[in-house]
Design an enzyme around this catalytic site. Structure first.
Site, mmCIF file in Angstrom:
data_model
loop_
_atom_site.group_PDB
_atom_site.id
_atom_site.type_symbol
_atom_site.label_atom_id
_atom_site.label_comp_id
_atom_site.label_asym_id
_atom_site.label_seq_id
_atom_site.Cartn_x
_atom_site.Cartn_y
_atom_site.Cartn_z
ATOM 1 N N ARG A 60 40.617 36.537 -30.961
ATOM 2 C CA ARG A 60 41.153 37.863 -30.043
ATOM 3 C C ARG A 60 41.393 39.408 -29.821
ATOM 4 N NH1 ARG A 60 45.964 39.653 -30.322
ATOM 5 N NH2 ARG A 60 47.015 38.088 -31.934
ATOM 6 N N TYR A 113 40.718 47.628 -4.325
ATOM 7 C CA TYR A 113 40.838 45.813 -4.562
ATOM 8 C C TYR A 113 42.342 45.190 -4.570
ATOM 9 C CZ TYR A 113 40.705 41.263 -6.091
ATOM 10 O OH TYR A 113 40.974 40.028 -6.823
ATOM 11 N N ASP A 185 36.595 51.809 -10.709
ATOM 12 C CA ASP A 185 36.309 50.579 -10.827
ATOM 13 C C ASP A 185 34.456 50.351 -9.934
ATOM 14 O OD1 ASP A 185 35.509 48.143 -9.854
ATOM 15 O OD2 ASP A 185 37.790 47.261 -9.686
ATOM 16 N N LYS A 210 32.353 39.629 -10.391
ATOM 17 C CA LYS A 210 31.071 39.611 -8.816
ATOM 18 C C LYS A 210 29.881 39.089 -9.427
ATOM 19 C CE LYS A 210 35.058 39.354 -7.887
ATOM 20 N NZ LYS A 210 36.148 40.382 -6.959
HETATM 21 C C1 LIG Z 1 37.353 40.583 -7.923
HETATM 22 C C2 LIG Z 1 37.377 42.409 -8.117
HETATM 23 C C3 LIG Z 1 38.854 42.643 -8.774
HETATM 24 C C4 LIG Z 1 39.303 41.225 -9.323
HETATM 25 O O1 LIG Z 1 38.526 40.800 -10.209
HETATM 26 P P1 LIG Z 1 38.856 39.318 -10.503
HETATM 27 O O2 LIG Z 1 37.781 39.213 -11.737
HETATM 28 O O3 LIG Z 1 39.363 38.424 -9.957
HETATM 29 O O4 LIG Z 1 40.836 39.695 -11.877
HETATM 30 C C5 LIG Z 1 38.902 44.386 -9.329
HETATM 31 N N1 LIG Z 1 38.090 44.879 -8.938
HETATM 32 C C6 LIG Z 1 37.152 44.873 -7.644
HETATM 33 C C7 LIG Z 1 36.559 45.754 -7.333
HETATM 34 C C8 LIG Z 1 37.084 43.542 -7.612
HETATM 35 O O5 LIG Z 1 36.479 42.880 -6.481
#
Ligand SMILES: *Cc1c(COP(=O)(O)O)cnc(C)c1O
Length: 395
Positions: A60, A113, A185, A210
């Site tokens: 961790r 998101y 983000d 992604k």
């Molecule tokens: C998918 C996504 C998230 C969250 O990610 P997870 O891996 O599903 O927890 C956050 N921000 C954006 C822009 C996303 O596309």
């Protein structure tokens, strides 16, 4: 070997964080599937806990496989370190939890998101945190929303699913002038297309689920920061809150990362064919894609992104019902949420990813009921175009 930080992005994508395993010389870093690590003697254990010895203690707190991935993303984003997270949302929550407290305020992009917005409006609110959501595509809206207690400016650019852009440099100045930190983000771009730390952001995070992983087989996230003191604060919260990564997960993401440039080039080339095709189709009411000259911020896209990406939003004439006909009849894009994988995916944000946001707020954020989000993959562009054409003909 060489100073990788001076190399171009495609070389970094392949080699960042890649060091042959010191024990065996294995070129692909092994999966160090161990929860804990032996100390040679009591002094070594004490030195590791005191930070005098950088060796490992407990997974961790750090794991050799995850180290390689963190090193890779930090190098690509220009951060001083990175923190692998169990999911993108674990990364988001590490940032929120580390920086916000009783009485603090956040200014954020309105079409975030879904869960990134919902946790602020529900969970953090319970702890006395307030948030103002603005159309950050006009940086003046961010400036106007700043308060003395604003601790964080939190942006998504391009925004999801409206694909509006926010001027990162302008917002970095606004945040700094207001004594707040700027977090971006960067999931929709990956470090290949946009590097917010170079434009003045303090923190960058990703859902590596992604583009970075890109194979639709892992959920993961990461946080990186420019300033070592800020990074230490984030690391402490992240490791104690426990949303860290598993070594097997890290290994899969590292494997996916190495083809990021190839995948992004192909998906982007496909998008640059499909977006104009949709725009010229009589049954399509509108298309939003930063690579189109018709995008209201096409010039900003060119100045802060190294490419327009591979997500297209569009509305079909006839609204939601017509959109459903398209979604239900395409054969190549899979009807599923997520994006950035090798396969094309299609979804309807108002009833799926963004359904948790009340309709009035969705409307205010331009997440209209007719919006269809197409995450373009790496298939053949002509096949994708013919498939969309056929589905549109069924309206
Ligand atoms: C998918 C996504 C998230 C969250 O990610 P997870 O891996 O599903 O927890 C956050 N921000 C954006 C822009 C996303 O596309």
């Amino acid at each position: 070997m060489h100073d990788l930080s001076k190399m171009r992005m495609h070389t970094k994508v392949v080699h960042a964080g890649q060091r042959p395993d010191p024990e065996t010389g294995a070129v692909s870093i092994p999966i160090y599937q161990s929860s804990t690590f032996r100390f040679r003697d009591a002094d070594e254990g004490a030195d590791r806990f005191a930070g005098r010895d950088p060796g490992h203690i407990y997974t961790r707190l750090g794991n050799p496989t995850t180290d390689h991935l963190e090193e890779a993303i930090a190098l690509m984003e220009g951060g001083c370190g990175a923190l692998g997270a169990a999911s993108g949302m674990a990364a988001v929550n590490t940032v929120y939890f580390a920086l916000l407290g009783q009485g603090s305020h956040v200014v954020a992009t309105e079409s975030l998101y879904g869960p990134s917005r919902m946790v602020l409006e529900t969970e953090y609110k319970r702890y006395g945190v307030s948030a103002t959501f603005v159309d950050s595509s006009d940086a003046q809206n961010v400036a106007r929303a700043m308060r003395p207690e604003t601790k964080l400016v939190y942006l998504e650019t391009p925004s999801n699913p409206t694909l509006k852009l926010t001027d990162i440099r302008a917002c970095a100045d606004i945040a700094r002038a207001g004594g707040a930190l700027l977090c971006v983000d960067n999931t929709f771009c990956s470090p290949l297309l946009q590097r917010p730390l170079e434009m003045g952001a303090d923190i960058v995070l990703h859902s590596m689920t992604k583009f970075i992983n890109g194979h639709t087989d892992v959920v993961a996230g990461i946080v990186t920061a420019r300033d070592p003191e800020l990074f230490k604060r984030l690391a402490k919260v992240h490791k104690n809150m426990g949303g860290t990564m598993d070594p097997h997960q890290s290994w899969l993401v590292l494997r996916g990362l190495r083809t990021l440039a190839l995948r992004m080039e192909k998906a982007q080339a496909n998008s640059l064919i499909l977006a104009p095709f949709l725009e010229n189709h009589p049954k399509v009411a509108w298309v939003r894609y930063p690579g189109l000259a018709s995008h209201p911020q096409h010039a900003l896209a060119a100045s802060q992104m190294d490419g327009p990406g591979a997500v297209i939003s569009f509305g079909v004439r006839g609204g939601l019902e017509a959109g459903k006909t398209v979604i239900n009849n395409v054969r190549i894009p899979t009807l599923a949420v997520s994006l950035g994988g090798i396969e094309s995916l299609i979804e309807h944000p108002a009833s799926m990813t963004h359904a948790g946001i009340p309709q009035a707020e969705r409307k205010a954020a331009d997440i209209t009921d007719d919006l269809v989000r197409l995450a373009v993959g790496c298939e053949d562009a002509a096949d994708l175009q013919a498939d969309l054409e056929r589905a549109l003909d069924m309206i």
